[in-house]
Write an enzyme that holds these catalytic residues in place. Sequence first.
Site, short mmCIF file in Angstrom:
data_model
loop_
_atom_site.label_atom_id
_atom_site.label_comp_id
_atom_site.label_asym_id
_atom_site.label_seq_id
_atom_site.Cartn_x
_atom_site.Cartn_y
_atom_site.Cartn_z
N LYS A 22 -36.91 -1.88 -17.79
CA LYS A 22 -35.94 -2.97 -17.64
C LYS A 22 -36.52 -4.37 -17.74
CE LYS A 22 -35.19 -2.81 -12.61
NZ LYS A 22 -34.18 -2.51 -11.60
N GLY A 75 -54.95 -0.64 -3.10
CA GLY A 75 -55.92 0.26 -2.47
C GLY A 75 -56.58 1.22 -3.42
N GLY A 76 -55.77 2.06 -4.12
CA GLY A 76 -56.34 2.99 -5.09
C GLY A 76 -55.69 4.35 -5.07
N GLU A 94 -58.85 4.51 4.14
CA GLU A 94 -57.56 3.93 4.54
C GLU A 94 -56.98 4.75 5.69
OE1 GLU A 94 -54.98 3.19 1.16
OE2 GLU A 94 -56.58 2.18 0.09
N HIS A 114 -45.12 -1.19 5.23
CA HIS A 114 -46.56 -1.46 5.24
C HIS A 114 -46.81 -2.47 6.36
CE1 HIS A 114 -50.61 -2.39 4.00
NE2 HIS A 114 -50.54 -1.47 3.05
N ARG A 159 -49.95 4.53 9.05
CA ARG A 159 -49.18 3.31 8.83
C ARG A 159 -47.99 3.11 9.76
NH1 ARG A 159 -48.87 2.65 2.42
NH2 ARG A 159 -51.10 2.30 2.40
N HIS A 201 -42.13 -0.89 1.94
CA HIS A 201 -43.20 -0.68 0.96
C HIS A 201 -42.98 0.53 0.06
CE1 HIS A 201 -47.28 -0.90 -0.56
NE2 HIS A 201 -47.55 0.32 -0.13
N GLU A 239 -42.39 7.64 -7.67
CA GLU A 239 -41.79 7.27 -6.38
C GLU A 239 -40.32 7.68 -6.27
OE1 GLU A 239 -43.06 3.45 -5.02
OE2 GLU A 239 -41.54 3.39 -3.43
N ARG A 270 -45.93 9.08 4.10
CA ARG A 270 -46.93 9.21 3.04
C ARG A 270 -48.28 8.69 3.50
NH1 ARG A 270 -48.87 5.53 -1.14
NH2 ARG A 270 -47.65 3.97 -0.07
P1 FAD Z 1 -43.18 2.15 -10.92
O1 FAD Z 1 -44.60 1.91 -11.13
O2 FAD Z 1 -42.48 1.28 -9.95
O3 FAD Z 1 -42.44 2.03 -12.31
C1 FAD Z 1 -41.04 2.08 -12.38
C2 FAD Z 1 -40.61 1.65 -13.75
O4 FAD Z 1 -39.22 1.89 -13.93
C3 FAD Z 1 -40.80 0.16 -14.02
O5 FAD Z 1 -41.28 0.04 -15.32
C4 FAD Z 1 -39.38 -0.40 -13.92
O6 FAD Z 1 -39.17 -1.57 -14.65
C5 FAD Z 1 -38.61 0.75 -14.51
N1 FAD Z 1 -37.19 0.81 -14.14
C6 FAD Z 1 -36.64 0.84 -12.91
N2 FAD Z 1 -35.30 0.94 -13.00
C7 FAD Z 1 -35.01 0.99 -14.33
C8 FAD Z 1 -33.81 1.09 -15.07
N3 FAD Z 1 -32.61 1.16 -14.49
N4 FAD Z 1 -33.88 1.10 -16.42
C9 FAD Z 1 -35.07 1.00 -17.06
N5 FAD Z 1 -36.24 0.89 -16.40
C10 FAD Z 1 -36.21 0.90 -15.06
N6 FAD Z 1 -49.80 3.66 -4.02
C11 FAD Z 1 -51.02 4.23 -4.00
O7 FAD Z 1 -51.15 5.44 -4.13
N7 FAD Z 1 -52.13 3.44 -3.86
C12 FAD Z 1 -52.06 2.09 -3.72
O8 FAD Z 1 -53.07 1.42 -3.61
C13 FAD Z 1 -50.78 1.49 -3.69
N8 FAD Z 1 -50.65 0.14 -3.51
C14 FAD Z 1 -49.42 -0.42 -3.60
C15 FAD Z 1 -49.29 -1.80 -3.51
C16 FAD Z 1 -48.06 -2.40 -3.67
C17 FAD Z 1 -47.93 -3.90 -3.57
C18 FAD Z 1 -46.92 -1.60 -3.93
C19 FAD Z 1 -45.58 -2.24 -4.11
C20 FAD Z 1 -47.03 -0.23 -3.99
C21 FAD Z 1 -48.27 0.38 -3.83
N9 FAD Z 1 -48.42 1.76 -3.91
C22 FAD Z 1 -49.66 2.32 -3.89
C23 FAD Z 1 -47.28 2.61 -4.27
C24 FAD Z 1 -47.36 2.90 -5.78
O9 FAD Z 1 -47.80 1.77 -6.46
C25 FAD Z 1 -46.03 3.33 -6.36
O10 FAD Z 1 -45.42 4.30 -5.56
C26 FAD Z 1 -46.22 3.89 -7.76
O11 FAD Z 1 -46.90 2.96 -8.54
C27 FAD Z 1 -44.90 4.25 -8.36
O12 FAD Z 1 -45.08 4.56 -9.72
P2 FAD Z 1 -43.82 4.95 -10.58
O13 FAD Z 1 -44.29 5.21 -11.96
O14 FAD Z 1 -43.06 5.99 -9.89
O15 FAD Z 1 -42.88 3.64 -10.52
C1 SIN Z 2 -52.68 -0.59 0.17
O1 SIN Z 2 -53.55 -0.97 -0.61
O2 SIN Z 2 -52.68 -0.83 1.37
C2 SIN Z 2 -51.55 0.20 -0.36
C3 SIN Z 2 -51.95 1.59 -0.44
C4 SIN Z 2 -50.75 2.47 -0.57
O3 SIN Z 2 -49.60 2.04 -0.47
O4 SIN Z 2 -50.97 3.67 -0.74
#
Ligand code: FAD
Ligand code: SIN
Length: 539
Positions: A34, A47-48, A115, A243, A289, A350, A374, A385
């Site tokens: 989107k 974090g990783g 962590e 978080h 957490r 978060h 997610e 988680r």
């Molecule tokens: P996302 O990476 O969120 O991708 C979703 C995609 O769907 C995006 O491209 C979005 O634009 C698209 N989308 C959404 N709705 C629509 C729609 N209606 N139409 C078209 N496209 C759409 N997890 C860890 O394991 N380790 C970490 O260190 C960690 N750190 C984090 C730090 C932050 C700040 C955040 C916010 C999260 C963190 N998490 C971490 C959680 C983790 O990043 C996410 O759970 C994970 O990246 C989700 O991946 P995903 O592919 O499911 O979704």
């Molecule tokens: C963080 O770096 O604290 C985020 C890690 C996570 O959400 O798993």
Amino acid sequence: MEIKTDFLVIGSGIGGLSYALKVSEVGEVVIVTKKQDTESNTNYAQGGIASVFSKDDSFELHIQDTLKAGDGLGNPEVVRRVVEAGPGCVEELVNIGVNFSKRKGEKKQFDLGLEGGHSKNRVVHVADFTGKEIESCLVQAVKSKKNIRILEDHLAIDLITQHHLIGYKRKPDEKIKCWGAYVLDIEKNQVITCLAKVTLLATGGAGRVYLHTTNPSIATGDGLAMAYRAGSPVANLEFLQFHPTALYHPQGDSFLISEAVRGEGGILRLQSGETFMEEYHPRKELAPRDVVARAIDHELKKSGDACVYLDVTHLDQKFIKLRFPQIYGKCLSLGIDITREPIPVVPAAHYICGGVVSDLEGKTGIENLYVCGEVACTGMHGANRLASNSLLEAVAFADFSAKSSKKKLKTLKEFTFPPIPQWSLKGVFDQKEWVIISHDRDWIQRFMWDYVGIVRSNRRLEQAKKRIQILLDEITQFYKVNPVTYDVIELRNIAIVAGLIIDCAIQRKESRGLHYNIDHPERDDKNWLKDTLLKSEEE
Ligand code: FAD
Ligand code: SIN
């Protein structure tokens, strides 16, 4: 306009891109996303990825830690499969160019972070910008494939199912089938019928349902709402992870201060400078957490202060800048030198542990619809988680789903789509009442924060339920008579997901993992050692 493809991938985060790379070996892939291709929760991960690499660690320990965090609701079979897939998943990312940080003086050994809730150092990372590096390597890899097309600024509105066929009556035992999605081309302001033999939902999280969140603006729970509307079961949405440490600053936009900062020795302090985590958990700052977030919430309610502080001033300055360059730079840009002064922090929404119910192959309750990342509820996280298990789950399930989808495609070789109508604009005209949109969105985010936050009560949940019902009726009515726009589509999804979170939270009459209700403060295994399941009645 109509597009036809073998695989439609909705979302370009780690889940969608990893899956797309794999299924592109056997067919044509269209990815709709989107905003820009890299914009995702993945891009902000700090974090990783948790995975077993150290000699003093083992799969058994990682499994135990994950199930312990899940507080009785994690599925042991799923956890084992994901944990055991971990090292292979990390290796695949290395193969597409992700340059994970190595131990000082070493060329091959990963630097493994610690962590909350982990009994060993096992978090593979790229300094504190792991997600950005992964996202950019995945986008590059996807762009090198001729049979993958990425459509940026394309917002999926609804999954296409039998429900859309004109005059079609589904038989009582006939499974719901998915044939792709209606997608809004934002630039052209035109709805495309995107037909696919197999569809993957990888739309990420729903942090934007809340006022304060670490999530970027894309995280509005679209996939969850779409799947629910189409008739797929969703589960465990009460388990919303807050978080503990988002930056507290007027221009901070809830920027995350990674848990890895506490892993490296960061100490939480009250405004007075006193520490407090020793009163809440033997592992203090590295407690799970939910414990840390509730402790901070409790201290803030007691003191009336706006934030607590995360102190790293006792750590070596050079180390801080090298290990946390992003956090150091962001705070400095706001006038906070973290090597000299503590960081003001508050909890923020978060991660959503629940989602669209999937089996071990990423299959949902709808035929030809897969899910990963997610947006999915796979059984990996249970009621809470474990840090850094989310990227891991997303890559592992992208692989499981891709394997199953490839087999599925083989069975669909001779397949022809039924007559699917184009998006209809009948009965729709601009009512010029768009102020409702921004007002309703703000209202939902506020009451979700106040009534369905870290600590809940029966009364607050009932109040939230009443309010969301009124808003849902109003928004549904608005949606029916106005042309679809980006804002209306997101608002409708936010409202639906808020309603589902409230319903799950009301159902669960106990406290477990991330769900804490002062009227049911105990865990109740006799009645509640089970998921909260929701399924839409209308189709
Ligand atoms: P996302 O990476 O969120 O991708 C979703 C995609 O769907 C995006 O491209 C979005 O634009 C698209 N989308 C959404 N709705 C629509 C729609 N209606 N139409 C078209 N496209 C759409 N997890 C860890 O394991 N380790 C970490 O260190 C960690 N750190 C984090 C730090 C932050 C700040 C955040 C916010 C999260 C963190 N998490 C971490 C959680 C983790 O990043 C996410 O759970 C994970 O990246 C989700 O991946 P995903 O592919 O499911 O979704
Ligand atoms: C963080 O770096 O604290 C985020 C890690 C996570 O959400 O798993």
